[in-house]
Structure formats: structure tokens, C-alpha cells
Write a protein that holds these residues in place. Structure first.
Motif, short mmCIF file in Angstrom:
data_model
loop_
_atom_site.label_atom_id
_atom_site.label_comp_id
_atom_site.label_asym_id
_atom_site.label_seq_id
_atom_site.Cartn_x
_atom_site.Cartn_y
_atom_site.Cartn_z
N TYR A 250 0.83 -1.20 0.00
CA TYR A 250 0.00 0.00 0.00
C TYR A 250 0.87 1.26 0.00
CZ TYR A 250 -3.67 -3.20 1.68
OH TYR A 250 -4.56 -4.23 1.83
N LEU A 251 0.32 2.32 -0.56
CA LEU A 251 0.82 3.66 -0.31
C LEU A 251 0.15 4.13 0.98
CD1 LEU A 251 2.48 6.08 -1.54
CD2 LEU A 251 0.29 6.90 -2.44
N ALA A 252 0.93 4.58 1.95
CA ALA A 252 0.37 4.94 3.26
C ALA A 252 1.04 6.20 3.77
CB ALA A 252 0.55 3.79 4.24
N ARG A 253 0.36 6.87 4.71
CA ARG A 253 0.91 8.09 5.31
C ARG A 253 0.72 8.06 6.81
NH1 ARG A 253 -1.51 11.08 0.62
NH2 ARG A 253 0.23 11.42 -0.80
N VAL B 297 4.94 6.42 2.97
CA VAL B 297 5.72 5.19 3.01
C VAL B 297 5.08 4.16 2.10
CG1 VAL B 297 6.50 5.57 5.39
CG2 VAL B 297 4.41 4.23 4.95
N ALA B 298 5.88 3.13 1.78
CA ALA B 298 5.36 1.93 1.13
C ALA B 298 5.17 0.90 2.22
CB ALA B 298 6.32 1.44 0.06
N LEU B 299 3.94 0.47 2.44
CA LEU B 299 3.64 -0.44 3.55
C LEU B 299 3.21 -1.79 2.99
CD1 LEU B 299 1.90 0.40 6.84
CD2 LEU B 299 1.20 -1.65 5.60
N LYS B 300 3.92 -2.84 3.42
CA LYS B 300 3.67 -4.19 2.95
C LYS B 300 2.99 -4.98 4.06
CE LYS B 300 7.93 -3.59 0.54
NZ LYS B 300 9.15 -4.18 0.02
N ALA B 301 1.84 -5.55 3.73
CA ALA B 301 1.06 -6.29 4.71
C ALA B 301 0.84 -7.71 4.22
CB ALA B 301 -0.28 -5.60 4.95
N VAL C 11 11.23 2.25 7.91
CA VAL C 11 10.67 3.31 8.74
C VAL C 11 10.04 2.72 10.01
CG1 VAL C 11 8.97 5.18 8.83
CG2 VAL C 11 10.27 4.78 6.74
N ASP C 12 9.36 1.61 9.83
CA ASP C 12 8.65 0.99 10.96
C ASP C 12 8.28 -0.42 10.54
OD1 ASP C 12 7.45 0.67 13.38
OD2 ASP C 12 5.91 2.21 13.09
N ALA C 13 8.05 -1.28 11.50
CA ALA C 13 7.64 -2.65 11.19
C ALA C 13 7.04 -3.30 12.42
CB ALA C 13 8.83 -3.47 10.69
N ASP C 14 6.16 -4.24 12.20
CA ASP C 14 5.63 -5.06 13.27
C ASP C 14 5.44 -6.48 12.74
OD1 ASP C 14 4.53 -6.21 15.47
OD2 ASP C 14 2.89 -4.75 15.71
N PRO C 15 6.54 -7.25 12.70
CA PRO C 15 6.44 -8.63 12.18
C PRO C 15 5.71 -9.56 13.13
CG PRO C 15 8.65 -8.21 12.98
CD PRO C 15 7.92 -6.90 13.06
N LEU D 169 5.38 -4.16 7.18
CA LEU D 169 6.69 -3.51 7.09
C LEU D 169 6.53 -2.22 6.32
CD1 LEU D 169 9.87 -3.42 7.11
CD2 LEU D 169 9.77 -4.81 5.03
N ALA D 170 6.96 -1.10 6.90
CA ALA D 170 6.89 0.20 6.23
C ALA D 170 8.30 0.65 5.88
CB ALA D 170 6.22 1.23 7.14
N THR D 171 8.50 0.96 4.60
CA THR D 171 9.80 1.45 4.14
C THR D 171 9.62 2.82 3.50
OG1 THR D 171 9.61 0.50 1.91
CG2 THR D 171 10.51 -0.92 3.64
N GLU D 172 10.74 3.49 3.31
CA GLU D 172 10.66 4.78 2.62
C GLU D 172 10.13 4.57 1.21
OE1 GLU D 172 14.23 6.64 1.03
OE2 GLU D 172 15.39 4.93 1.75
N TYR D 173 9.49 5.58 0.69
CA TYR D 173 8.94 5.56 -0.66
C TYR D 173 10.05 6.03 -1.61
CZ TYR D 173 5.37 6.22 -4.27
OH TYR D 173 4.61 6.13 -5.40
N VAL D 174 10.70 5.08 -2.28
CA VAL D 174 11.86 5.40 -3.11
C VAL D 174 11.41 6.00 -4.43
CG1 VAL D 174 13.88 4.45 -4.27
CG2 VAL D 174 13.22 3.59 -2.02
N LEU D 175 12.01 7.12 -4.79
CA LEU D 175 11.63 7.87 -5.99
C LEU D 175 12.64 7.59 -7.10
CD1 LEU D 175 10.74 11.18 -4.17
CD2 LEU D 175 9.15 9.45 -5.01
N GLY D 176 12.37 6.55 -7.86
CA GLY D 176 13.24 6.21 -8.97
C GLY D 176 12.82 4.89 -9.59
N PRO D 177 13.08 4.72 -10.89
CA PRO D 177 12.67 3.48 -11.57
C PRO D 177 13.64 2.34 -11.30
CG PRO D 177 13.79 4.91 -13.12
CD PRO D 177 13.70 5.68 -11.82
N PRO D 178 13.20 1.10 -11.46
CA PRO D 178 14.13 -0.03 -11.42
C PRO D 178 15.10 0.06 -12.59
CG PRO D 178 11.85 -0.77 -11.24
CD PRO D 178 11.81 0.66 -11.64
N LEU D 179 16.24 -0.60 -12.44
CA LEU D 179 17.27 -0.53 -13.47
C LEU D 179 16.78 -1.06 -14.81
CD1 LEU D 179 20.22 0.02 -14.27
CD2 LEU D 179 20.79 -2.26 -13.41
N ASP D 180 15.95 -2.10 -14.82
CA ASP D 180 15.50 -2.63 -16.11
C ASP D 180 14.63 -1.62 -16.83
OD1 ASP D 180 13.52 -2.96 -14.21
OD2 ASP D 180 12.89 -4.93 -14.92
N GLU D 181 13.77 -0.88 -16.09
CA GLU D 181 12.98 0.16 -16.74
C GLU D 181 13.86 1.31 -17.19
OE1 GLU D 181 9.57 1.58 -14.69
OE2 GLU D 181 8.67 -0.40 -14.48
#
Length: 740
Positions: free
Chosen positions: A31-34, A41-45, A79-83, A90-102
Motif C-alpha cells: 500500500y501507499l500509506a501516510r 511510506v510503502a507499507l507491505k502487509a 521506517v517501521d515494522a511489526d512482524p 513492514l513500512a519502508t521509505e517511498y523510493v523515488l526512482g525506476p528499477p534498473l530494467d525500466e
């Protein structure tokens, strides 16, 4: 782009309010989360059904730990996590950039200095992991994000501690086959030098646009990784010995990340490439894409889809949901994939229902500003070859560009293979199911050889060598392929004169040469003078420009034995371009149709004109000496062609009678053949500065809509009826729109 939340998505996880979906798979959702303070952040659930699986929870905790180890400098900072939550996240920073293949698909292979700086930073990142006794095990271009400050490594879903095999089943190979180390492919211990092997593959891709062991089925890739030599075609010479050492099958002979960083920094010219150079080495196009992503995230506001309709009060069974490609997910989320479970005979991992075989590259990243809304898919193709139109090959479309011959899924735009050995536009042809090529293979064997292109882009020998014919560059041109028979023009071996060329037919199934006949008195010195051919009604008909004349020679040969039946001179369209067409001849079972100052139908049996059209008709404002009619298209008994600067005409193929005409106000028709659909006739219009595709309604004979395209259209568009799309190249893109 972010997608709306589903009706059953939670409103909040931990302290983070969910804003949108970035993607989802079988194991979880991103998810995109704030936060309450506005941090994005990018939040993975994890999906609730996996939350009670202790093995899955353990893998998820390891992913979180590995992401913390690499930190925000070289990865997507945690940024934060609760496994341990009921639904781990798991919440990580929202990285602003394309993957190398793109990035490579958008900009083409990166310059050597950029590749060296990229490698230097990635060596630092991997070194930081390895010093904490963690190996990544799935380093590949889509797991390297390119930002304005340097690359970041993501996706630690299969990372683990050195020597810890508790989370890996015996005999499985967790990772992506195209970038695995040989020891990983064999299912044994993958150490830090295994990551070095994968890093070398990533750098080969960055510098060349292709993986060192190609693409294809997982089993084929695993075999090549273990036993085959890497394909380093296109790699800068100074990088070849460095990356060859990294790709050694013996892990004891590979350098460490520290040594590799030093080797990459030393250019051999007295200058040292450093990681700090990386931001200044990015192209303007790539910097613009990074900037676009930086602003896109703030334009999205929370939106939730309503519950699906039901008639009995019971929600319908879940079905496929639209989801971003995994590559797009990583580009936006800037984090690792959710942990996946090893499955299947080969033991490679699945995520989001897609096998990580490296067989394809999705072209659906963010829509560039010059790609119109009607386009359903697009792909970056550096220096698309305007001298050859796209070719339909089964469910694929083959297009030639600077890097070689690329094949895309004609329905989705996913690239299936890239044949880097096919360098020139005259080196290939295709029937309905396969591409055939006469590209030089670099071997010392003399004589012409014919190849088929495999479903991984590799040349497969099908016929020859024919010692009486030359294997030199530009000395052969496949003209057509029908029913497993390939027809070629080829130069006699050892002959340096322009007059000794032959026409031959080769059975691609048996490798047998069926016949060979002289090409004729007026023959090209090189195949690059271009020949256009078509097959119909038991005849092979070709056209080519006559030397030093503003005319073309139209010739027919009998398919059964190659015997020359007739020839006829026909005028060219313009004084500066005598070539008859950009693509195949317009041919049916009775006639071949030719454009010049008039439209002409020539009988296949005798080469005599059957009818002509256009004499005395007003044709608009044409330059002096320019033929009025563009290359024709024939289908279902009707011939279609552009007429001067006025519009397009439709004629009876049998008689040449005018059936209807459609004016092109504002922009005259372009110099390519129209494409017939079920509802529309698609034709190119141009004012010299920009090109359009115009759809002419076949009922009203009026323009239904017009669409600007990026760059200039080269070869005629292709109607890929099997995929339901019209495909064309323009500028540096391959584009497709629905076929109607």
C-alpha cells in the motif's frame, strides 16, 4: 500509478493510514500509506491467511532484518515494522526512482562510466550486507532502483544468513534463474561471491541491455548458468575482463566486493570512477522520469472501491484483480517483495502469480507524456528501424532497433526476447510462426548459413553452410518465408562483382536447398540496396531499385523450381527515393499492385498491366516528379492507397474502379501503406513536422478520429489480427492500439 483501495482493505495498519494500493500478490499487498505527520511510506502487509504460518513469519522477520542491515543509504530504509502483529507489516521509505530494467528500457544501455559508478555503489551495498553475514540471493535489474543520489538494492524476501539453511528446502533454488550463481542453481550454498556473480550479470545488463545468459524457460536458464559461457556481446572492452572474472563458474576465482569496487574504479586511463559520479552520469530522460515520480505521489487522494454487486447477499467469489506489474510495484514501493514460498520441481520462487524466469520484460511503466491515451501498450526501442515495418510472428510482433531484433507479446507488450545477433534490417524475414535470419555468426565456417530465431532470441542453425554462397556481412537477404520454406537473395562466394547474385529456396525443416537460380542482370552489389518480396499464387515476386535509374524492377519467379517467369520496369515514387515500399509488396492470388504516378495492377501469370488508376485525377500539391500514390494495401478484393496530398482511395482489385475516397483535411497522407481493420482503415498523416494515425470509418468513409504519435512513423503499421492490435514504431517507441 497508485490504484484505488478495495472495499475490504483496512483503513489503517499500525500508525499508518492507507491511501492507495501499489500492487498485490498471492502473499500480501503493498500500500501507499501516510503517517499522522504526513510521511509517505510503502507499507507491505501479509495476507491474513499466511499470518499463522510460523515459517512464513520467520522469513518475513528475516526480510525486515536484512532491510534494516542495508539501511537507507543503499536500500529502501525501514521506517517501521511489526512482524509480530496479527497481520505482519513492514513500512519502508517511498523510493523515488525506476528499477534498473525500466531505466535501461527507457534510455538504452548505460554509458561505461555510469555502469562503473553503478557497480561501485552496489559493491558498497553488498559489502555492508556481507559484513553482517547476510547474502541477498536475488540481485537482478528489477531489484536495483535508480535514484538521483545513487542506486538502492531492494527485495530481501529470499535473503538469509550465511550458513543458515533452515528456511530453504533441500534441493531448491530460491531466486531468479537468469541471475542466479551456478552454485545457487545447483541448490547448494550461495555465499557472498554468489552475490558478486549476480552483480556482474546486472552490470552486463546495464551496459548491453541483455542478460548474460539470455532468457527463456527456467530449466534452460539454470542449465546455461551452470554450464554455458556468458554472452558479453556489446560490453565495453575495458569491462569485459573484469566481469568475465566475476562470472567464473568456480566461486573461488571470483573477486570480493572490495576488490571488484577497485577494479571498476580503475578505468585504465589514469582517471578513477567513483560512486559520487553517479548522479552526474544520469541522462536527462532518466532524471525527468525520477522527477515525475517525485510529484506523482502527491497527486493521489484516498479512494475506495464500492463492494461488488451481489444478488443473494453473498459476496461473489474472488477473481483476478487488476494489479501493477511486479516491476512497477518495486519502482513505486521502493521495497522488497513479500516473502514467497518455494514451489515446483525447480524450486524457484513465485510472487504475485508470476514465475521469476527472466523470460519477459513488461513494458507497462508510467506513460510518457507523448504517448496518447488510445495506446494500450508501448515499449522503448532505441532507434527503431523505420526501413522495416513490424512483423507478425504467431502471438508476437518482431521489431528491429539498434540493439537487434526484439519480439513483444502483441497483446500485452511484454518483451519475450531480443536477438542481438540480428544487427541489420535486411538480415531477417518471418512466416506466421518463426523468424529466419542470415546474420553472420562470427564462426570461421565458410558459406551461407540460415538460422531460425528461438523463443529466447538465440540463433538456431537450420540450413547450410552452402559453400558456393558468401557468408559475408551484407551478402545475403532473406526475402520471404512461407510454409517452412525460406527464400533468399545471396551473393556468390568469392565473387566481388555486382552481377553474381542468386535466388534460392531452403527448406527450414530439413535444411535442404530446394533450388537456386540467377537473380538476373541488374543485381545489387550489397543486400542493403534492399529488395521487397511477396509470395502468392505459386509465384515469388520481388521489386528492387535499378542502379542509377529512377525506376524499379519487378520480377517473378516460379515457386516450384525458381525459374524466372517475367520482369517489368515500374516507376519510383520520388526522384530521391526509387525504392518501391517500406515493407512487403501488395500481392494477392491474381495481381501484384504497384504505386507511382498511377496505381497499377500487374498480372501474376504474365507480368502485363491489368488496369491503371489515377490518370488525370487532381492529386493535390505535390513536389515536382513525385509519384502521386503511396504504397497500396490489398485485402478482400479491395486496394487501398494514399492519393497525393488529398486523402486515401479504395479501388476494386479486379477492375481498378474507384469504390470510395476519404479526404484528409489539414494533414496529407504519409508515405506508408494503410492498414485495414474491421471497422476502420488506419492510415498515417503527416505535415512534415509531426505524424498522426487516422482512423477512416469504413461505412461513412470519413475520419472517425486522429491521434498524434511520438516521433515519426517509419515502416507501415501492422494489423496483428490474432492479438487484436495495430502495432507500429515511431520515434523510439513500439506502440499498439486496439484493432477495430
Amino acid at each position: 500509478m497508485p490504484l484505488p483501495l478495495h472495499h475490504d482493505d483496512p483503513r489503517q495498519l499500525g500508525p499508518y493510514r492507507l491511501v492507495a494500493r501499489l500492487g498485490g500478490g498471492g502473499m500480501g499487498t503493498v500500500y501507499l500509506a501516510r503517517s499522522a505527520g504526513g510521511r509517505t511510506v510503502a507499507l507491505k502487509a501479509v495476507h491474513p491467511r499466511f499470518a499463522s504460518d510460523e515459517a512464513f513469519r520467520a522469513r518475513f522477520r528475516l526480510e525486515t532484518d536484512a532491510a534494516r542491515v542495508i539501511g537507507g543509504e543503499y536500500g529502501a530504509g525501514v521506517v517501521d515494522a511489526d512482524p509480530f502483529a496479527s497481520r505482519p507489516w513492514l513500512a519502508t521509505e517511498y523510493v523515488l526512482g525506476p528499477p534498473l530494467d525500466e531505466a535501461v528500457e527507457l534510455c538504452g544501455p548505460l554509458p561505461e562510466r555510469t555502469v562503473r559508478a553503478l557497480g561501485a555503489v552496489l559493491c558498497r551495498a553488498l559489502g555492508q550486507l556481507h559484513r553482517s553475514d547476510v547474502v541477498h540471493r536475488d540481485l537482478k535489474p528489477s531489484n536495483v532502483l535508480v535514484t538521483a543520489t545513487g542506486p538502492k538494492i531492494i527485495d530481501f524476501g529470499v535473503a538469509r544468513a550465511l550458513g543458515d539453511d533452515r528456511l530453504t528446502r533441500l534441493g531448491t533454488a530460491a531466486g531468479t534463474p537468469a541471475y542466479m550463481s551456478p552454485e545457487q542453481a545447483a541448490g547448494v550454498e550461495h555465499t557472498s561471491v554468489g552475490d558478486v556473480f549476480a552483480l556482474a550479470g546486472v552490470l552486463v545488463f546495464a551496459a548491453t541491455g541483455h542478460a548474460p545468459f539470455g532468457a527463456g524457460q527456467a530449466a534452460d536458464l539454470l542449465y546455461r548458468v551452470r554450464y554455458a559461457a556468458p554472452d558479453l556481446t556489446g560490453l565495453p572492452p575495458a569491462l569485459t575482463p573484469v566481469l568475465t572474472r566475476c562470472l567464473d563458474k568456480d566461486p573461488t576465482r571470483r573477486p570480493s566486493t572490495t576488490e571488484l569496487a577497485e577494479l571498476l574504479a580503475d578505468t585504465g586511463t589514469g582517471g578513477m570512477v567513483t560512486a559520487e559520479w553517479f548522479p552526474t552520469a544520469l541522462t536527462d530522460t532518466l532524471l525527468a522520469e525520477i522527477a515525475r515520480r517525485s510529484t506523482e505521489v502527491w497527486r493521489h487522494h484516498p479512494h475506495r472501491l464500492p463492494p461488488p454487486p451481489d444478488t443473494d447477499g453473498t459476496p461473489p467469489a474472488p477473481g483476478p484483480r487488476p494489479a501493477l506489474s511486479r516491476r512497477r510495484l518495486l519502482a513505486i514501493a521502493g521495497g522488497s517483495t513479500l516473502a514467497a514460498a518455494a514451489t515446483g520441481t525447480g524450486g524457484w520462487l513465485w510472487w504475485s502469480g508470476r514465475e521469476h524466469t527472466g523470460t519477459s520484460r513488461s513494458t507497462h511503466f508510467s506513460r510518457p507524456a507523448n504517448i496518447p491515451g488510445r495506446v494500450t501498450w508501448w515499449a522503448r526501442l532505441d532507434k527503431a528501424d523505420g526501413s522495416r515495418p513490424p512483423l507478425a510472428v504467431g502471438a508476437l510482433v518482431a521489431v528491429h532497433g539498434q540493439a537487434g531484433l526484439a519480439a513483444y507479446d502483441a497483446k500485452t507488450g511484454i518483451r519475450r526476447w531480443l536477438a542481438t545477433a540480428v544487427k541489420q534490417s535486411y538480415e531477417f524475414t518471418a512466416d506466421t510462426e518463426r523468424v529466419y535470419a542470415s546474420a553472420p555468426d562470427g564462426a570461421s565456417t565458410t558459406g551461407l548459413k540460415v538460422y531460425g530465431v528461438s523463443d529466447t532470441g538465440v540463433l538456431e542453425h537450420v540450413a547450410g553452410p552452402f559453400g558456393d554462397l558468401s557468408s559475408g556481412t551484407g551478402h545475403a537477404e532473406p526475402l520471404a518465408a512461407v510454409g517452412g520454406v525460406v527464400y533468399l537473395a545471396a551473393r556468390q562466394s568469392g565473387d566481388q562483382g555486382p552481377e553474381r547474385w542468386s535466388l534460392l529456396a531452403v527448406d527450414a525443416k530439413t535444411g535442404e536447398r530446394l533450388w537456386k537460380q540467377p537473380l538476373g542482370d541488374h543485381t545489387p552489389g550489397y543486400a542493403t540496396d534492399r529488395i521487397v518480396a511477396g509470395v502468392a499464387g505459386g509465384h515469388l515476386v520481388y521489386a528492387r531499385p535499378l542502379p542509377s535509374q529512377r525506376t524499379n524492377l519487378l520480377v517473378s519467379h516460379r515457386l516450384s523450381d525458381g525459374r524466372r517467369e517475367w520482369d517489368r520496369e515500374v516507376p519510383g515514387r520520388r526522384p530521391d527515393d526509387p525504392f518501391p515500399d517500406l515493407g512487403k509488396l501488395a500481392i494477392d492470388g491474381r495481381h501484384v499492385y504497384f504505386a507511382g504516378s498511377e496505381l497499377t495492377a500487374v498480372g501474376l501469370d504474365d507480368g502485363k498491366p491489368v488496369w491503371t488508376f489515377g490518370h488525370g485525377r487532381p492529386q493535390g500539391d505535390l513536389p515536382a516528379g513525385t509519384g502521386a500514390y503511396g504504397p497500396p494495401t490489398v485485402k478482400a478484393g479491395v486496394v487501398y492507397a494514399a492519393e497525393g496530398t488529398r486523402g486515401v482511395v479504395a479501388l476494386s482489385a479486379a477492375t481498378g474502379e474507384l469504390l470510395w475516397e476519404a479526404p484528409f483535411p489539414g494533414m496529407p497522407p504519409g508515405p506508408t501503406a494503410p492498414v485495414l481493420g474491421r471497422t476502420y482503415l488506419y492510415a498515417v498523416a503527416t505535415d512534415g513536422a509531426r505524424d498522426q494515425i487516422r482512423a477512416v470509418d469504413l461505412r461513412t468513409h470519413r475520419i472517425a478520429w486522429s491521434m498524434d504519435v511520438p516521433g515519426r512513423i517509419g515502416g507501415a503499421p501492422l494489423a496483428h489480427e490474432r492479438a487484436g492490435h495495430v502495432v507500429w514504431t515511431s520515434g523510439d517507441y513500439v506502440c499498439a492500439l486496439p484493432f477495430a
